[in-house]
Design a protein around this motif. Structure first.
Motif, short mmCIF file in Angstrom:
data_model
loop_
_atom_site.label_atom_id
_atom_site.label_comp_id
_atom_site.label_asym_id
_atom_site.label_seq_id
_atom_site.Cartn_x
_atom_site.Cartn_y
_atom_site.Cartn_z
N ILE A 82 1.08 -1.53 -0.05
CA ILE A 82 0.05 0.32 0.00
C ILE A 82 0.62 1.18 0.39
CG2 ILE A 82 -1.51 0.92 1.14
CD1 ILE A 82 -2.62 -1.62 2.39
N ALA A 83 2.04 1.13 0.41
CA ALA A 83 2.86 1.89 0.88
C ALA A 83 3.86 2.18 -0.74
CB ALA A 83 4.13 2.52 2.21
N LEU A 84 3.92 1.37 -1.32
CA LEU A 84 4.94 1.56 -2.75
C LEU A 84 3.59 2.44 -3.55
CD1 LEU A 84 7.02 1.08 -4.51
CD2 LEU A 84 5.90 -1.21 -4.61
N LEU A 85 2.05 1.72 -3.21
CA LEU A 85 0.61 2.29 -4.31
C LEU A 85 0.63 3.51 -4.21
CD1 LEU A 85 -0.97 -1.12 -4.67
CD2 LEU A 85 0.95 0.01 -6.40
N GLU A 86 0.59 4.01 -2.70
CA GLU A 86 0.29 5.03 -2.61
C GLU A 86 0.64 6.36 -2.44
OE1 GLU A 86 -3.25 6.08 -0.41
OE2 GLU A 86 -3.38 4.02 0.88
N GLY A 87 2.41 5.87 -2.53
CA GLY A 87 2.92 6.74 -2.32
C GLY A 87 3.62 7.36 -4.14
N ARG A 88 3.53 6.40 -5.12
CA ARG A 88 3.17 6.59 -6.61
C ARG A 88 2.08 7.42 -6.74
NH1 ARG A 88 6.45 6.89 -10.63
NH2 ARG A 88 4.97 7.10 -12.26
N CYS A 89 0.77 6.94 -5.91
CA CYS A 89 -0.44 8.51 -6.36
C CYS A 89 -0.12 9.56 -6.17
CB CYS A 89 -2.13 7.78 -5.36
SG CYS A 89 -2.81 6.86 -6.14
N ALA A 90 0.76 9.81 -4.60
CA ALA A 90 1.01 11.29 -4.58
C ALA A 90 2.14 12.03 -5.72
CB ALA A 90 1.93 11.13 -2.95
N PHE A 91 3.04 10.54 -5.74
CA PHE A 91 4.18 10.97 -7.21
C PHE A 91 3.06 11.60 -8.22
CE2 PHE A 91 6.13 10.65 -11.14
CZ PHE A 91 7.54 10.83 -10.73
N GLU A 92 1.96 10.73 -8.92
CA GLU A 92 1.26 11.28 -9.67
C GLU A 92 0.74 12.70 -9.52
OE1 GLU A 92 2.00 10.19 -13.03
OE2 GLU A 92 2.25 8.47 -12.33
N ALA A 93 -0.05 12.22 -8.88
CA ALA A 93 -0.79 14.03 -7.73
C ALA A 93 -0.24 14.87 -8.25
CB ALA A 93 -1.36 13.61 -6.26
N GLU A 126 -12.51 10.47 9.16
CA GLU A 126 -12.85 10.63 8.19
C GLU A 126 -12.10 11.85 7.00
OE1 GLU A 126 -16.83 12.88 9.33
OE2 GLU A 126 -17.05 10.77 10.83
N ALA A 127 -11.57 13.04 7.93
CA ALA A 127 -11.02 13.84 7.08
C ALA A 127 -9.73 13.63 6.51
CB ALA A 127 -10.06 15.14 8.16
N ASN A 128 -8.72 12.16 7.08
CA ASN A 128 -8.06 11.59 6.63
C ASN A 128 -8.14 10.64 5.33
OD1 ASN A 128 -5.31 10.08 7.38
ND2 ASN A 128 -6.09 8.18 6.99
N PHE A 129 -9.28 10.13 5.58
CA PHE A 129 -9.90 9.26 4.47
C PHE A 129 -10.34 10.29 2.90
CE2 PHE A 129 -13.55 7.71 1.81
CZ PHE A 129 -12.63 6.04 1.60
N ALA A 130 -11.08 10.96 3.52
CA ALA A 130 -10.96 11.81 1.81
C ALA A 130 -9.55 12.96 1.58
CB ALA A 130 -11.58 13.05 3.07
N ILE A 131 -8.39 12.66 2.15
CA ILE A 131 -7.45 13.75 1.55
C ILE A 131 -6.89 12.67 1.10
CG2 ILE A 131 -4.94 14.18 2.53
CD1 ILE A 131 -6.06 15.62 4.45
N HIS A 132 -7.31 11.07 1.73
CA HIS A 132 -6.24 9.57 0.70
C HIS A 132 -7.10 9.59 -0.59
CE1 HIS A 132 -2.86 8.15 3.37
NE2 HIS A 132 -3.58 8.43 4.74
N GLU A 133 -8.09 10.09 -0.20
CA GLU A 133 -9.36 9.76 -1.72
C GLU A 133 -8.80 11.25 -2.79
OE1 GLU A 133 -11.54 7.40 -3.13
OE2 GLU A 133 -10.40 6.46 -1.48
N ALA A 134 -9.05 12.19 -2.12
CA ALA A 134 -8.43 13.26 -3.49
C ALA A 134 -7.10 12.95 -4.01
CB ALA A 134 -8.57 13.86 -2.19
N ILE A 135 -6.18 12.40 -3.05
CA ILE A 135 -4.93 12.24 -3.39
C ILE A 135 -5.08 11.03 -4.76
CG2 ILE A 135 -2.32 11.07 -3.25
CD1 ILE A 135 -2.72 13.42 -0.73
N GLY A 190 9.58 14.26 -3.82
CA GLY A 190 8.88 14.35 -2.25
C GLY A 190 7.86 14.19 -2.00
N ALA A 191 6.38 14.18 -2.90
CA ALA A 191 5.50 13.43 -1.97
C ALA A 191 5.65 12.46 -2.06
CB ALA A 191 4.98 14.38 -3.47
N GLU A 192 5.69 11.34 -2.94
CA GLU A 192 6.36 10.31 -2.98
C GLU A 192 6.47 9.85 -1.62
OE1 GLU A 192 7.11 6.30 -5.73
OE2 GLU A 192 8.01 8.91 -5.94
N ALA A 193 8.03 9.92 -1.34
CA ALA A 193 8.53 9.88 -0.31
C ALA A 193 8.05 10.12 0.53
CB ALA A 193 10.09 10.49 -0.16
#
Length: 219
Positions: A82-93, A126-135, A190-193
């Motif tokens: 999950i860390a790898l995948l969400e990190g890539r999401c942050a990179f693309e975001a 709730e806010a945490n989930f919304a942020i992850h979903e937005a990214i 930086g976002a990915e890391a």
């Protein structure tokens, strides 16, 4: 009609699993569910196939379906992915984010900060989930979104509350602000890391929480 019915049944059973009404390891009583939901075996079995494919149920030949149990080993295996995948999401975001997106994210982080300062953990989640979903949405990669969604279901099955670990709430907030700072700077690496660090520390907090609970039980 059949597809919509089995999807509806799958959603109902999924909610019961996540709420704990169908507890980990429990047997799925097909005749009882058919009677309760007033449905035939066919849509129920199609729904069970869906939940088995998602990893929420396990099927044992000649015995039937059981609610999956998530082990510490499972969590150790899942969180780095999950860390790898969400990190890539942050990179693309970070590459895709617009000024309007940053305004929306600023509002979400304000909610996150207020919830943390008031120690309102449910609102923080709730806010945490919304942020992850937005990214994830900003990453605009449906394959990433799909795999992350599937893995999240398994983690949710464990019904864990990592923010209850000592000091975790403030740490989580700091990690989120680091991700947001990188997004504002359009710093993809930086976002990915920062996102990978955030997810990795979640697992550390959960492990600490599990150790503390085990110590209390053995005391």
């Amino acid at each position: 009609m059949l597809n919509s019915l089995h999807d509806e049944v799958a959603a109902k059973l999924r909610d019961r699993i996540f709420s704990g009404d169908l507890a980990p390891g429990s047997f799925v009583d097909e005749p009882a569910l058919c009677a309760e939901l007033a449905i035939s075996r066919t849509p129920l079995r199609e729904a069970l196939k869906v939940l088995t494919a998602e990893g929420l149920l396990r099927h044992e030949p000649r015995r039937g379906c059981f609610v999956s149990e998530v082990t510490e080993r499972d969590l150790d295996d899942i969180f780095p992915v999950i860390a790898l995948l969400e990190g890539r999401c942050a990179f693309e975001a970070a590459n895709n984010v617009t000024d309007a997106d940053l305004v929306a994210l600023e509002q979400l982080h304000d909610r996150l900060n207020r919830s943390a300062r008031a120690s309102r953990i449910n609102e923080y989640y709730e806010a945490n989930f919304a942020i992850h979903e937005a990214i994830i949405t900003l990453a605009n990669n449906r394959w990433l979104a799909q795999v992350i969604g599937d893995l999240r279901k398994i983690v949710k099955l464990a019904r864990l509350q990592q923010l209850h670990a000592p000091g975790r709430l403030d740490q989580s907030l700091s990690e989120h602000m680091a991700v947001f700072a990188a997004l504002k700077a359009r710093d993809a690496e930086g976002a990915e890391a920062a996102m990978r660090t955030h997810l990795t520390r979640q697992r550390v907090a959960l492990r600490e929480l599990a150790r503390n609970q085990k110590s209390r039980l053995s005391a």
